[in-house]
Design a protein around this motif. Structure first.
Motif, mmCIF file in Angstrom:
data_model
loop_
_atom_site.group_PDB
_atom_site.id
_atom_site.type_symbol
_atom_site.label_atom_id
_atom_site.label_comp_id
_atom_site.label_asym_id
_atom_site.label_seq_id
_atom_site.Cartn_x
_atom_site.Cartn_y
_atom_site.Cartn_z
ATOM 1 N N GLU A 221 0.827 -1.209 0.000
ATOM 2 C CA GLU A 221 0.000 0.000 0.000
ATOM 3 C C GLU A 221 0.859 1.255 0.000
ATOM 4 O OE1 GLU A 221 -3.347 0.300 -0.337
ATOM 5 O OE2 GLU A 221 -3.131 -1.822 -0.807
ATOM 6 N N HIS A 222 1.932 1.220 0.775
ATOM 7 C CA HIS A 222 2.841 2.376 0.832
ATOM 8 C C HIS A 222 3.517 2.612 -0.518
ATOM 9 C CE1 HIS A 222 5.878 5.157 2.355
ATOM 10 N NE2 HIS A 222 6.794 4.411 1.751
ATOM 11 N N GLN A 223 4.017 1.546 -1.114
ATOM 12 C CA GLN A 223 4.729 1.672 -2.388
ATOM 13 C C GLN A 223 3.791 2.138 -3.508
ATOM 14 O OE1 GLN A 223 7.869 1.611 -2.612
ATOM 15 N NE2 GLN A 223 8.879 -0.198 -1.776
ATOM 16 N N LYS A 224 2.549 1.697 -3.455
ATOM 17 C CA LYS A 224 1.582 2.122 -4.466
ATOM 18 C C LYS A 224 1.400 3.639 -4.446
ATOM 19 C CE LYS A 224 -2.377 -0.075 -4.667
ATOM 20 N NZ LYS A 224 -3.557 -0.879 -4.238
ATOM 21 N N THR A 225 1.321 4.198 -3.254
ATOM 22 C CA THR A 225 1.132 5.644 -3.154
ATOM 23 C C THR A 225 2.364 6.409 -3.618
ATOM 24 O OG1 THR A 225 1.905 5.704 -0.852
ATOM 25 C CG2 THR A 225 -0.448 5.342 -1.202
ATOM 26 N N GLU A 226 3.524 5.765 -3.548
ATOM 27 C CA GLU A 226 4.774 6.410 -3.952
ATOM 28 C C GLU A 226 5.046 6.253 -5.445
ATOM 29 O OE1 GLU A 226 7.167 7.995 -1.732
ATOM 30 O OE2 GLU A 226 5.335 8.014 -0.500
ATOM 31 N N ASN A 227 4.299 5.375 -6.103
ATOM 32 C CA ASN A 227 4.578 5.045 -7.505
ATOM 33 C C ASN A 227 3.424 5.505 -8.401
ATOM 34 O OD1 ASN A 227 5.330 3.981 -9.950
ATOM 35 N ND2 ASN A 227 5.215 1.834 -9.320
ATOM 36 N N ASN A 229 3.168 5.308 -11.468
ATOM 37 C CA ASN A 229 2.995 4.386 -12.597
ATOM 38 C C ASN A 229 2.684 2.957 -12.129
ATOM 39 O OD1 ASN A 229 3.683 6.423 -14.556
ATOM 40 N ND2 ASN A 229 5.818 6.182 -13.920
ATOM 41 N N HIS A 230 2.116 2.847 -10.960
ATOM 42 C CA HIS A 230 1.802 1.523 -10.396
ATOM 43 C C HIS A 230 0.978 0.689 -11.370
ATOM 44 C CE1 HIS A 230 0.532 -1.507 -7.469
ATOM 45 N NE2 HIS A 230 -0.696 -1.317 -7.899
ATOM 46 N N SER A 231 1.429 -0.554 -11.604
ATOM 47 C CA SER A 231 0.737 -1.435 -12.555
ATOM 48 C C SER A 231 0.103 -2.653 -11.889
ATOM 49 C CB SER A 231 1.725 -1.917 -13.621
ATOM 50 O OG SER A 231 2.691 -2.799 -13.050
ATOM 51 N N GLY A 232 0.562 -2.985 -10.703
ATOM 52 C CA GLY A 232 0.070 -4.189 -10.022
ATOM 53 C C GLY A 232 0.974 -5.389 -10.191
ATOM 54 N N GLU A 233 2.001 -5.256 -11.013
ATOM 55 C CA GLU A 233 2.914 -6.374 -11.242
ATOM 56 C C GLU A 233 4.315 -6.112 -10.678
ATOM 57 O OE1 GLU A 233 2.116 -9.392 -12.282
ATOM 58 O OE2 GLU A 233 0.058 -8.617 -12.310
ATOM 59 N N GLU A 234 4.495 -4.994 -10.012
ATOM 60 C CA GLU A 234 5.789 -4.716 -9.380
ATOM 61 C C GLU A 234 6.060 -5.755 -8.283
ATOM 62 O OE1 GLU A 234 3.990 -0.855 -10.846
ATOM 63 O OE2 GLU A 234 3.311 -2.550 -9.620
ATOM 64 N N THR A 235 7.330 -5.918 -7.976
ATOM 65 C CA THR A 235 7.699 -6.956 -6.999
ATOM 66 C C THR A 235 7.067 -6.710 -5.633
ATOM 67 O OG1 THR A 235 9.747 -5.733 -6.550
ATOM 68 C CG2 THR A 235 9.883 -7.566 -8.103
ATOM 69 N N TYR A 236 6.769 -5.449 -5.283
ATOM 70 C CA TYR A 236 6.167 -5.191 -3.969
ATOM 71 C C TYR A 236 4.725 -5.685 -3.878
ATOM 72 C CZ TYR A 236 4.466 -0.882 -6.320
ATOM 73 O OH TYR A 236 3.887 0.014 -7.173
ATOM 74 N N ASN A 237 4.144 -6.102 -5.011
ATOM 75 C CA ASN A 237 2.792 -6.675 -4.996
ATOM 76 C C ASN A 237 2.783 -8.144 -4.590
ATOM 77 O OD1 ASN A 237 0.906 -4.511 -6.283
ATOM 78 N ND2 ASN A 237 2.731 -4.517 -7.581
#
Length: 412
Positions: A221-227, A229-237
């Protein structure tokens, strides 16, 4: 359906893996930690205890940054190397008692965790979740997989068996006489078969690692707010997991020891206890229960058996049937005054893997007044409690296998 994907693990080189791999930091005594830090420059403990380099205890954000620095140094020195191709990893443990555990190290979906495709059975402490989330956010990696369990599956078992006929990437034995093996699965067909098999499973269950999975969810959730260009496939997902079939999971109990009788005399305590239990004095010979709803108790140099008077107890949910919950509801809370099992300092826990004599020793030292033993929970109980959306009391299960830190590392 469960989404399980391969990832590019960071791993020690074959010649150093036995030196790098370590148990969890908390499982070592101070003397053990110091010995490994003094004599093994490759131990993963150097990464998680970066203050050793400066002969100083360091905590908080300063420690997190130093952990990241030590980790980068291990990569720069070629101790750790990242795989170039995403893979699943078969991990096998043969312990000193000849128990065998086979599972797959992979990345599990945070979205599945949020949507209850990955089910929980234990409560978590918010402050610990936040601390570990902040730690992960700073260091950028996780070295301890969450233990997930799934129904035995023939397609997955066949691939595991076939791959294990090949030479293992890693094979090392610890000072505890456990032997660890690792194989890499990067064949696209095998990856698809495994991914498809998990995709057909409606649910997976967390066996161990509730705080790690919850912290990974917070990190996402934190990384999504910082990104932007969030796609849902980043490693933090995703978060690193060790998936093991239910038939190979081992559940042990935890003993409970309590420092006092809540102001009661021994006689007053036994009389209060008699309302809910049929009590038999077993003398000085160690006694362990063999059935659900039966407990052993050690008090004042003697063992007792406690048999629940079931007509006085109302079994409404699967949680009510769990011995750890039953003991809490009938003894720890109403008689001994322990309401908050997570934070009350009057109670402590001892793994049921240890002999009942260890419980006796803890009471005989005078540090504790009374101890309780029970039989282990079952995988069926764990699943039923998770399915009903309920949570076990803390320290309800000691679960095996236990993997070594630093063998596979997941970067965000």
């Amino acid at each position: 359906m469960a989404k399980i994907i391969p990832f590019k693990a960071v791993r020690p080189t074959r010649d150093k893996v036995s030196l790098v791999a370590s148990r969890s930091y908390q499982s070592y005594t101070q003397a053990e930690r110091e010995a490994r830090l003094d004599y093994n420059p490759y131990s993963f403990l150097h990464i998680v205890n970066p203050g050793y380099k400066y002969d100083k205890e360091i905590s908080g954000k300063e420690r997190y940054q130093l952990v990241k620095n030590r980790y980068q140094e291990f990569k720069e020195d070629g101790v750790f190397v990242q795989d170039k191709k995403a893979a699943f990893y078969i991990y096998r443990i043969v312990d000193r008692d000849h128990q065998i555990f086979n599972g797959i190290v992979a990345a599990a979906s945070v979205e599945d965790y949020k949507n209850d495709v990955i089910k929980k059975h234990e409560d978590t402490i918010e402050s610990r979740e936040i601390v570990f989330k902040d730690y992960l956010n700073t260091v950028g990696f996780n070295a301890e997989p969450v233990l997930l369990t799934y129904p035995d599956n023939d397609a997955i078992s066949i691939i595991i068996s076939e791959i294990q006929k090949q030479r293992a990437e890693f094979e090392f034995t610890t000072t505890y006489r456990d032997t660890h093996y690792l194989w890499q699965i990067d064949n696209e067909n095998d990856i698809k078969v495994i991914s498809d098999a998990f995709a057909k499973m409606k649910v997976l269950y967390i066996a161990d690692g509730h705080h790690r999975s919850s912290s990974s969810s917070l990190l996402c959730e934190h990384q999504k707010t910082e990104n932007p260009n969030h796609s849902g496939e980043e490693t933090y997902n995703y978060f690193m997991s060790f998936l093991i079939p239910e038939s190979e999971l081992r559940l042990h109990e935890f003993y409970r020891v309590v420092k006092d009788l809540n102001g009661l005399t021994k006689e007053e305590f036994l009389i209060r206890l008699d309302t809910m239990y049929r009590i038999e004095n077993r003398g000085i010979m160690p006694y362990k229960p063999s059935k659900p709803h039966h407990f052993s108790m050690y008090l004042d140099g003697e063992f007792y058996s406690l048999y629940l008077r079931k007509h006085n107890y109302d079994f409404k949910t699967s949680l009510d049937d769990l011995d750890a919950q039953l003991l809490y509801q009938t003894v720890l809370k109403p008689i001994l005054g322990i309401n908050d099992l997570r934070n009350n300092t009057r109670i402590d826990y001892l793994s049921g893997k240890k002999d009942i004599v260890n419980l006796k020793s803890m009471v005989d030292t005078g540090a504790f007044k009374v101890g309780f033993g029970m039989i282990p929970a079952t995988i069926e109980q764990m699943k039923a409690i998770a399915d009903e959306g309920l949570k076990m009391p803390p320290k309800s299960t000691y679960i095996e296998p236990k993997l070594r830190s630093g063998v596979t590392i997941y970067e965000f």
